[in-house]
Enzyme design. Structure first.
Site, PDB file in Angstrom:
ATOM      1  CE  LYS A  49      -3.377  -2.986   0.364  1.00 21.04           C
ATOM      2  NZ  LYS A  49      -3.928  -3.472  -0.880  1.00 21.04           N
ATOM      3  CE1 TYR A 263      -9.162  -9.844   3.013  1.00 20.71           C
ATOM      4  CE2 TYR A 263     -10.219  -9.779   5.251  1.00 20.71           C
ATOM      5  CZ  TYR A 263      -9.198  -9.248   4.366  1.00 20.71           C
ATOM      6  OH  TYR A 263      -8.412  -8.280   4.473  1.00 20.71           O
ATOM      7  CE1 TYR A 289      -5.745  -8.854   1.063  1.00 19.71           C
ATOM      8  CE2 TYR A 289      -4.852  -8.650   3.356  1.00 19.71           C
ATOM      9  CZ  TYR A 289      -5.698  -8.481   2.196  1.00 19.71           C
ATOM     10  OH  TYR A 289      -6.991  -7.398   2.710  1.00 19.71           O
TER      11      TYR A 289
END
Length: 338
Positions: A49, A263, A289
């Site tokens: 990010k 998730y 992830y």
């Protein structure tokens, strides 16, 4: 592609390393494995990010923002890095954390990224799962405007066309490193969630005519939905950059076979992948992830999808702080008996 016309701040000190993984390559007995270390971007323990935030914070400052507002899941890596970036430029921040994972251990709500969010000092609000988080964020934005702030709203994962520019930069950087090392890359594999990383990366690869295949391993959505979302954002990014011609939709490829129960829900493959890379190469993945994406890569190698003689690059998008939120799953037996 002219990226200089976009407002940008400096958060990543230099190009992140592209490293060969000799022990793991030998262990798996398949293709030659490399890793692009975007876990080394530097801001508040790093992660992908940070690249997006260079353009998002740049845009916020250019528009006179005083307050950064964003949202994510409880253990959001994006939220942690966004607060840190806001702090670096003297901007206040409010974050909305969605309780997207149900039935988690206490560590999930108090450790890992949540602990760092508190240390970094943002105003934290929580929301139950299932709400329209963008609508929730817009309502908070209106509240902040009423209090005299100039809020800048960043979508979850920093995944809009401005944020995706960060991964256009990453793609160009990787292509340059491959040229320098005289390395022919047969495929880049990475985790795909909010779509900004994959959309930006594929845009950079295709827009520069680098012709490197990219495979996203989904951590949330089914393949068709994820590919649709990636293509939509890639088209927006392509248009924002003013690249000639049409974005090639066939360049977007997603595998969604490794999501598991949903998730943030651990899988046996994720646990094995985290342990495997840590014990073979001393590199830490995360449970949500990169752990699931690397589990997919390992399984595809074992199934012969990728073969000996090929060169694969795993794009490490960071997130190891999330390991501490999953201690009861990853290390259920304490090292010290009390």
């Amino acid at each position: 592609m002219n990226l200089t016309r976009f407002a940008r701040v400096k958060l990543t000190p230099s190009a992140t390393p592209l490293e060969f993984l000799p022990r793991l390559t030998k262990h798996l007995g398949g293709p030659d494995l490399y890793i692009k270390r975007d876990d080394h971007t530097g801001l508040a323990l790093g992660g992908n990010k940070t690249r997006k935030l260079e353009f998002l914070i740049g845009d916020a400052l250019a528009k006179g923002a005083t307050h950064i507002l964003t949202q994510g899941a409880t253990q959001s890596n994006h939220v942690r890095q966004t607060i840190a970036a806001a702090n670096k430029f003297g901007l206040r921040s409010t974050i909305l954390l969605e309780e997207r994972v149900s039935g988690a251990h206490d560590d999930y709500y108090a450790n890992g990224n949540v602990l760092l969010d508190q240390l970094l000092g943002a105003a934290i609000e929580t929301r139950p799962a299932g709400l329209d988080m963008n609508r929730e964020m817009e309502a908070v934005g209106e509240r902040l405007r009423g209090a005299g702030e100039v809020p800048y709203l960043i979508p979850g994962g920093g995944s809009n066309a401005i944020g995706a520019l960060g991964y256009v930069v990453s793609a160009l950087e990787l292509a340059a490193q491959a040229n320098e090392q005289r390395l022919h890359i047969d495929c880049v594999v990475h985790a795909t969630g909010s779509t900004g990383t994959q959309a930006g990366f594929v845009t950079g690869i295709e827009g520069s005519n680098s012709r490197i295949p990219v495979l996203g391993i989904s951590v949330r959505a089914p393949r068709e939905k994820q590919e649709e979302n990636v293509r939509r954002l890639a088209h927006e990014t392509w248009e924002l950059l003013g690249i000639r011609g049409e974005f090639p939709d066939a360049a977007v490829a997603v595998n969604a076979d490794y999501v598991g129960g949903g998730y943030g829900v651990p899988t046996e493959g994720m646990i094995e992948a985290v342990q495997l890379l840590a014990r073979q190469e001393g590199i830490l993945l995360d449970p949500v992830y990169t752990g699931k994406a690397f589990a997919g890569l390992v399984d595809l190698i074992r199934k012969g999808h990728f073969r000996k003689g090929e060169n694969l690059v795993f794009l490490h998008t960071g997130g190891a702080t999330g390991l501490f939120a999953y201690r009861s799953i990853l290390a259920p037996q304490p090292a010290f008996a009390r």
